[in-house]
Design an enzyme around this catalytic site. Structure first.
Site: not given
Ligand code: SAH
Length: 346
Positions: A87, A100, A107, A111, A114, A284, A327
């Site tokens: 995406e 973005c 991935c 996390c 995410c 989110n 995000c």
């Molecule tokens: N893997 C990298 C880049 C992709 S995620 C990283 O982790 O930085 C981009 C951003 O979105 C990161 O800061 C991540 O922690 C954040 N993110 C992931 N899931 C999220 C969510 N549910 N709500 C808000 N931010 C989120």
């Protein structure tokens, strides 16, 4: 399968074998300065164009295209040549246009909060597959000029290191984008941050911190078990020393988890010593993580508390929530998409 954006100038010249130098220049300009589709580089004869289109089919096939925020945010789901999906989101602001991009299909960082992490890893993207996302967004944003690229889509850019650096170099050298306007966001792969510091690029580094004590961070960002906060700190310090650029910490505020007064003090200390910038993101919602984001009041109080402790802090304006393009939501809900994102055995 190569994308035309995998080629440097010499490789393009070789590919164009018998063509005079000015033709190579025309194709190069069409691709990099003007960001055109090969089929639209009308400065070169039709036969040559058709040949190029045949040699280098577009890496991205649009599988879905949604718009929100009254047209200011647009997300595409792209299907790649092998069926993997990624995406890309473009966001129009008053003073900038940001795309973005995804650096991997899926991935592996897992996390907890995410959506991409919840769906798992499919494969690495190539340089061309990432650059094509940028060019696609640039065309869609016209007549506005695309000014910023953030590696905050699917994937962990520092787990696809050579591609990430390759893309940054090309956007800087060929597309003439300011390196400061290129942001690599990482979960905190400490040795890769140190290596990146030595590349001599003035790009912006964002580290997804989310917790400043190991116990909580282990839960939210499992890579913390491998590179705990102390180790990450050393890498960030090195980044600051070598590049003279402040690190930006991302912190998705989660109700009762990392929005407490204690979390605030831990963050202020960790960020303060590094003179880092803190970017607060309202969490989110994602299907696999049931804890709520902090209330807007708590977000404001948290910001004020950090400011009072001398931390440089901003609250990120959330875009694309209604289309699951915010995000961390990028793996969600497009029809048939979930199936495509799931890891396949290779
Ligand atoms: N893997 C990298 C880049 C992709 S995620 C990283 O982790 O930085 C981009 C951003 O979105 C990161 O800061 C991540 O922690 C954040 N993110 C992931 N899931 C999220 C969510 N549910 N709500 C808000 N931010 C989120």
């Amino acid at each position: 399968m190569a994308s035309v954006y995998d080629l440097d100038f010499a490789e393009l010249a070789t590919h164009l074998g018998g063509q005079p130098r000015y033709r190579v220049d025309q194709v190069w300009r069409g691709l990099w300065d003007e960001g055109r589709d090969l089929a639209d580089i009308t400065t070169v004869p039709k036969a040559l164009r058709s040949q190029l289109v045949e040699d280098f089919p577009s890496a991205l096939e649009v599988a879905n295209d949604v718009t929100s925020d009254r047209g200011a945010t647009r997300k595409w789901v792209f299907r790649l040549h092998d069926g993997a999906t990624i995406e890309t989101v473009v966001m129009l602001y008053a003073d900038r246009v940001t795309v973005c991009v995804s650096s991997q299909a899926g991935c592996a960082m897992n996390c907890s909060f995410c959506a991409t992490g919840q769906a798992g890893f499919t494969r690495q993207l190539s340089v061309g597959e990432v650059v094509e996302q940028v060019m696609f967004a640039a065309r869609a944003a016209a007549p506005r000029r695309l000014t910023n690229v953030v590696f905050m889509g699917m994937g962990e850019p520092l787990a696809n290191y050579p591609v990430t650096v390759g893309v940054v170099r090309r956007l800087h050298d060929y597309r003439k984008m300011s390196a400061r306007h290129l942001t690599v966001s990482t979960v905190g792969v400490a040795p890769a941050i140190e290596r990146l510091a030595d590349e001599g690029l003035s790009l912006t580094l964002a580290v997804s911190l989310h917790a400043a004590n190991d116990e909580t961070r282990n839960e939210l960002v499992p890579l913390n078990r491998r590179y705990p906060l102390e180790r990450l700190y050393v890498a960030c310090e090195r980044w600051l020393e070598v590049t003279s650029r402040r690190v930006s910490f991302e912190w998705a505020l989660i109700d009762g988890v990392n929005d407490t007064d204690q979390a605030l003090r831990e963050l202020a200390q960790y960020a303060g010593d590094l003179r880092a910038h803190v970017n607060l993101i309202p969490l989110n919602p994602t299907p696999g993580y049931l804890v709520r984001g902090s209330t807007p009041e708590r977000v404001r109080a948290f910001r004020d508390g950090l400011e009072a402790l001398g931390v440089n802090v901003t609250v990120r304006n959330t875009r694309g929530r209604s289309i699951d393009a915010a995000c961390g939501q990028l793996a969600a809900v497009t029809n048939g998409h979930r199936r495509a994102v799931t890891v396949r055995s290779r």
